[in-house]
Design a protein around this motif. Structure first.
Motif, PDB file in Angstrom:
ATOM      1  N   LEU A   1       0.840  -1.195   0.000  1.00  0.00           N
ATOM      2  CA  LEU A   1       0.000   0.000   0.000  1.00  0.00           C
ATOM      3  C   LEU A   1       0.875   1.245   0.000  1.00  0.00           C
ATOM      4  O   LEU A   1       2.043   1.209   0.409  1.00  0.00           O
ATOM      5  CB  LEU A   1      -0.919  -0.010   1.227  1.00  0.00           C
ATOM      6  CG  LEU A   1      -1.852  -1.221   1.351  1.00  0.00           C
ATOM      7  CD1 LEU A   1      -2.539  -1.221   2.706  1.00  0.00           C
ATOM      8  CD2 LEU A   1      -2.887  -1.219   0.232  1.00  0.00           C
ATOM      9  N   TYR A   2       0.298   2.357  -0.433  1.00  0.00           N
ATOM     10  CA  TYR A   2       1.030   3.615  -0.472  1.00  0.00           C
ATOM     11  C   TYR A   2       1.034   4.242   0.921  1.00  0.00           C
ATOM     12  O   TYR A   2       0.004   4.674   1.428  1.00  0.00           O
ATOM     13  CB  TYR A   2       0.409   4.549  -1.510  1.00  0.00           C
ATOM     14  CG  TYR A   2       0.533   4.026  -2.921  1.00  0.00           C
ATOM     15  CD1 TYR A   2       1.736   4.150  -3.616  1.00  0.00           C
ATOM     16  CD2 TYR A   2      -0.541   3.388  -3.539  1.00  0.00           C
ATOM     17  CE1 TYR A   2       1.868   3.657  -4.911  1.00  0.00           C
ATOM     18  CE2 TYR A   2      -0.417   2.897  -4.833  1.00  0.00           C
ATOM     19  CZ  TYR A   2       0.785   3.027  -5.509  1.00  0.00           C
ATOM     20  OH  TYR A   2       0.913   2.529  -6.780  1.00  0.00           O
ATOM     21  N   ARG A   3       2.208   4.310   1.535  1.00  0.00           N
ATOM     22  CA  ARG A   3       2.353   4.685   2.936  1.00  0.00           C
ATOM     23  C   ARG A   3       1.941   6.126   3.213  1.00  0.00           C
ATOM     24  O   ARG A   3       1.628   6.467   4.363  1.00  0.00           O
ATOM     25  CB  ARG A   3       3.791   4.458   3.386  1.00  0.00           C
ATOM     26  CG  ARG A   3       4.233   3.018   3.288  1.00  0.00           C
ATOM     27  CD  ARG A   3       5.719   2.828   3.630  1.00  0.00           C
ATOM     28  NE  ARG A   3       6.002   3.211   4.999  1.00  0.00           N
ATOM     29  CZ  ARG A   3       6.735   4.267   5.333  1.00  0.00           C
ATOM     30  NH1 ARG A   3       7.214   5.077   4.388  1.00  0.00           N
ATOM     31  NH2 ARG A   3       6.972   4.535   6.591  1.00  0.00           N
ATOM     32  N   PHE A   4       1.973   6.979   2.209  1.00  0.00           N
ATOM     33  CA  PHE A   4       1.692   8.394   2.456  1.00  0.00           C
ATOM     34  C   PHE A   4       0.229   8.751   2.183  1.00  0.00           C
ATOM     35  O   PHE A   4      -0.155   9.917   2.296  1.00  0.00           O
ATOM     36  CB  PHE A   4       2.628   9.269   1.603  1.00  0.00           C
ATOM     37  CG  PHE A   4       4.066   9.129   2.010  1.00  0.00           C
ATOM     38  CD1 PHE A   4       4.559   9.778   3.131  1.00  0.00           C
ATOM     39  CD2 PHE A   4       4.922   8.307   1.294  1.00  0.00           C
ATOM     40  CE1 PHE A   4       5.880   9.631   3.530  1.00  0.00           C
ATOM     41  CE2 PHE A   4       6.249   8.157   1.677  1.00  0.00           C
ATOM     42  CZ  PHE A   4       6.729   8.817   2.797  1.00  0.00           C
ATOM     43  N   LEU A   5      -0.572   7.749   1.840  1.00  0.00           N
ATOM     44  CA  LEU A   5      -2.009   7.968   1.710  1.00  0.00           C
ATOM     45  C   LEU A   5      -2.697   7.584   3.019  1.00  0.00           C
ATOM     46  O   LEU A   5      -2.186   6.772   3.789  1.00  0.00           O
ATOM     47  CB  LEU A   5      -2.582   7.109   0.580  1.00  0.00           C
ATOM     48  CG  LEU A   5      -2.068   7.365  -0.841  1.00  0.00           C
ATOM     49  CD1 LEU A   5      -2.781   6.439  -1.821  1.00  0.00           C
ATOM     50  CD2 LEU A   5      -2.238   8.820  -1.242  1.00  0.00           C
ATOM     51  N   ASN A   6      -3.866   8.160   3.272  1.00  0.00           N
ATOM     52  CA  ASN A   6      -4.646   7.734   4.423  1.00  0.00           C
ATOM     53  C   ASN A   6      -5.665   6.679   3.966  1.00  0.00           C
ATOM     54  O   ASN A   6      -5.700   6.293   2.793  1.00  0.00           O
ATOM     55  CB  ASN A   6      -5.312   8.917   5.130  1.00  0.00           C
ATOM     56  CG  ASN A   6      -6.267   9.678   4.226  1.00  0.00           C
ATOM     57  OD1 ASN A   6      -6.919   9.101   3.355  1.00  0.00           O
ATOM     58  ND2 ASN A   6      -6.353  10.990   4.428  1.00  0.00           N
ATOM     59  N   ALA A   7      -6.506   6.220   4.886  1.00  0.00           N
ATOM     60  CA  ALA A   7      -7.449   5.143   4.558  1.00  0.00           C
ATOM     61  C   ALA A   7      -8.431   5.577   3.480  1.00  0.00           C
ATOM     62  O   ALA A   7      -8.717   4.836   2.531  1.00  0.00           O
ATOM     63  CB  ALA A   7      -8.194   4.701   5.817  1.00  0.00           C
ATOM     64  N   ASP A   8      -8.966   6.789   3.600  1.00  0.00           N
ATOM     65  CA  ASP A   8      -9.911   7.296   2.601  1.00  0.00           C
ATOM     66  C   ASP A   8      -9.262   7.371   1.222  1.00  0.00           C
ATOM     67  O   ASP A   8      -9.850   6.951   0.216  1.00  0.00           O
ATOM     68  CB  ASP A   8     -10.412   8.685   3.005  1.00  0.00           C
ATOM     69  CG  ASP A   8     -11.558   8.617   4.002  1.00  0.00           C
ATOM     70  OD1 ASP A   8     -12.408   7.718   3.852  1.00  0.00           O
ATOM     71  OD2 ASP A   8     -11.605   9.447   4.913  1.00  0.00           O
ATOM     72  N   GLU A   9      -8.060   7.911   1.184  1.00  0.00           N
ATOM     73  CA  GLU A   9      -7.368   8.072  -0.101  1.00  0.00           C
ATOM     74  C   GLU A   9      -7.007   6.720  -0.713  1.00  0.00           C
ATOM     75  O   GLU A   9      -7.050   6.544  -1.933  1.00  0.00           O
ATOM     76  CB  GLU A   9      -6.122   8.929   0.097  1.00  0.00           C
ATOM     77  CG  GLU A   9      -6.430  10.374   0.464  1.00  0.00           C
ATOM     78  CD  GLU A   9      -5.220  11.117   0.992  1.00  0.00           C
ATOM     79  OE1 GLU A   9      -5.253  12.364   0.998  1.00  0.00           O
ATOM     80  OE2 GLU A   9      -4.241  10.455   1.426  1.00  0.00           O
ATOM     81  N   THR A  10      -6.646   5.772   0.142  1.00  0.00           N
ATOM     82  CA  THR A  10      -6.289   4.434  -0.344  1.00  0.00           C
ATOM     83  C   THR A  10      -7.482   3.772  -1.024  1.00  0.00           C
ATOM     84  O   THR A  10      -7.378   3.244  -2.137  1.00  0.00           O
ATOM     85  CB  THR A  10      -5.796   3.556   0.820  1.00  0.00           C
ATOM     86  OG1 THR A  10      -4.590   4.119   1.360  1.00  0.00           O
ATOM     87  CG2 THR A  10      -5.517   2.134   0.358  1.00  0.00           C
ATOM     88  N   LEU A  11      -8.634   3.791  -0.370  1.00  0.00           N
ATOM     89  CA  LEU A  11      -9.820   3.161  -0.943  1.00  0.00           C
ATOM     90  C   LEU A  11     -10.342   3.941  -2.145  1.00  0.00           C
ATOM     91  O   LEU A  11     -10.884   3.347  -3.088  1.00  0.00           O
ATOM     92  CB  LEU A  11     -10.904   3.017   0.127  1.00  0.00           C
ATOM     93  CG  LEU A  11     -10.528   2.122   1.323  1.00  0.00           C
ATOM     94  CD1 LEU A  11     -11.722   1.975   2.264  1.00  0.00           C
ATOM     95  CD2 LEU A  11     -10.057   0.746   0.858  1.00  0.00           C
ATOM     96  N   GLU A  12     -10.172   5.248  -2.127  1.00  0.00           N
ATOM     97  CA  GLU A  12     -10.542   6.061  -3.282  1.00  0.00           C
ATOM     98  C   GLU A  12      -9.707   5.648  -4.505  1.00  0.00           C
ATOM     99  O   GLU A  12     -10.228   5.503  -5.618  1.00  0.00           O
ATOM    100  CB  GLU A  12     -10.311   7.543  -2.971  1.00  0.00           C
ATOM    101  CG  GLU A  12     -10.513   8.499  -4.139  1.00  0.00           C
ATOM    102  CD  GLU A  12     -11.968   8.711  -4.517  1.00  0.00           C
ATOM    103  OE1 GLU A  12     -12.217   9.280  -5.605  1.00  0.00           O
ATOM    104  OE2 GLU A  12     -12.857   8.305  -3.738  1.00  0.00           O
TER     105      GLU A  12
END
Length: 296
Positions: free
Chosen positions: A94-105
């Motif tokens: 997963l992209y470490r600098f994204l948050n949960a919302d951004e990851t699922l988006e």
């Protein structure tokens, strides 16, 4: 393909070659099994038994050397089937600098979901995996347990019919392990089919309907957890509470003391006992493997 089968594997073999094209490792050898719709199927085996190779072939990331592999009614190499499939690897990339919302988006966009669908699915999954309190934090700040949770949410973003979980409880504490097992059971209750590989045998025993044990790429054991662990050589009787005198005379005077037989069943071993026994027998009898009846 049988109507109730989500996965059909027939005589699957995978041989890795060295630089010169010579056979190096036979990772999977003549594997045949089915996974039924709506079940939780456990894939077990020590390191090097072919579990990860099998999962990669299911995903279409590797091509088999021999045999046939059908997933969701399509050949495993047909990437279109992956739109109906979710995958949680042992180590989530997963992209470490994204948050949960951004990851699922991000992953929702990969499946061409509309903005409304992405938001609804994002909110639903974050609540489902219990990350509402950390949805705005970057993933680099997440613990191992939180990372596994967002990894599972990512695997479910497309509402898949089939979910492949590689070591889903790896690195989790007892509470996190319990929560993950409850989530897996919830997926089954929603009609999903789950295939999970794990080294934590107690976790598999708690949630799986059927299991397969691989050793050196060969299928050694296949069946329901109940039938594999139940001892048919002995019987056990559960009664209401008895006095010490009644226990000593129980076989002859059970009715005299007013006890009722609540159940009669067979004692069971643990999945760990079965696993270790299978590995030891495989070492003692190399080449012996389980061949399921795939005609029915």
């Amino acid at each position: 393909m049988q109507a109730d089968s989500v996965i059909e594997i027939r005589n699957l073999t995978k041989v890795y070659l060295d630089f010169w094209g010579r056979k190096k490792v036979r990772a999977v050898n003549s594997l045949s099994l089915d996974v039924k719709k709506g079940e939780i199927f456990g894939l077990l085996g020590p390191n090097g038994s072919g579990k990860t190779t099998t999962i990669k072939m299911l995903l279409g990331l590797l091509f088999p050397t021999e045999g046939d592999l059908t997933v969701l009614g399509k050949p495993a190499h047909d990437v279109s089937k992956n739109e109906r499939l979710g995958y949680l690897p042992e180590e989530s990339y997963l992209y470490r600098f994204l948050n949960a919302d951004e990851t699922l988006e991000f992953y929702g966009r990969l499946f061409n979901m509309s903005a409304k669908q992405r938001k609804e699915r994002r909110d639903q999954l974050i609540e489902m995996v219990g990350l509402q309190h950390a949805r705005r934090r970057q993933l680099k700040e997440y613990s191992k347990g939180m990372t596994r949770r967002i990894g599972l949410a990512q695997a479910l973003i497309n509402d898949p019919e089939l979910i492949l979980l590689d070591e889903p409880t790896s690195g989790l504490d007892p509470l996190g392990t319990r929560d993950m097992k409850e989530l897996i059971l919830k997926l089954k209750a929603e009609g999903k089919t789950v295939v999970m590989s794990s080294h934590l045998l107690a976790d598999v025993q708690d949630v799986c309907d059927r299991i397969a044990i691989l050793y050196q790429g060969e299928l050694k054991v296949l069946g329901t957890v109940k039938e594999l662990l139940e001892s048919r050589e002995e019987s056990q009787v559960l009664t209401s509470k008895l006095s010490d005198d009644a226990i000593r005379e129980v076989e002859a005077v059970l009715k005299k003391h007013g006890a009722s037989v609540r159940s009669v069943s067979h004692p069971t071993a643990t999945l760990e006992d079965l696993f270790l026994k299978t590995v030891e027998e495989s070492k003692a009898h190399p080449g012996r493997r389980f061949t399921p009846d795939t005609k029915g």
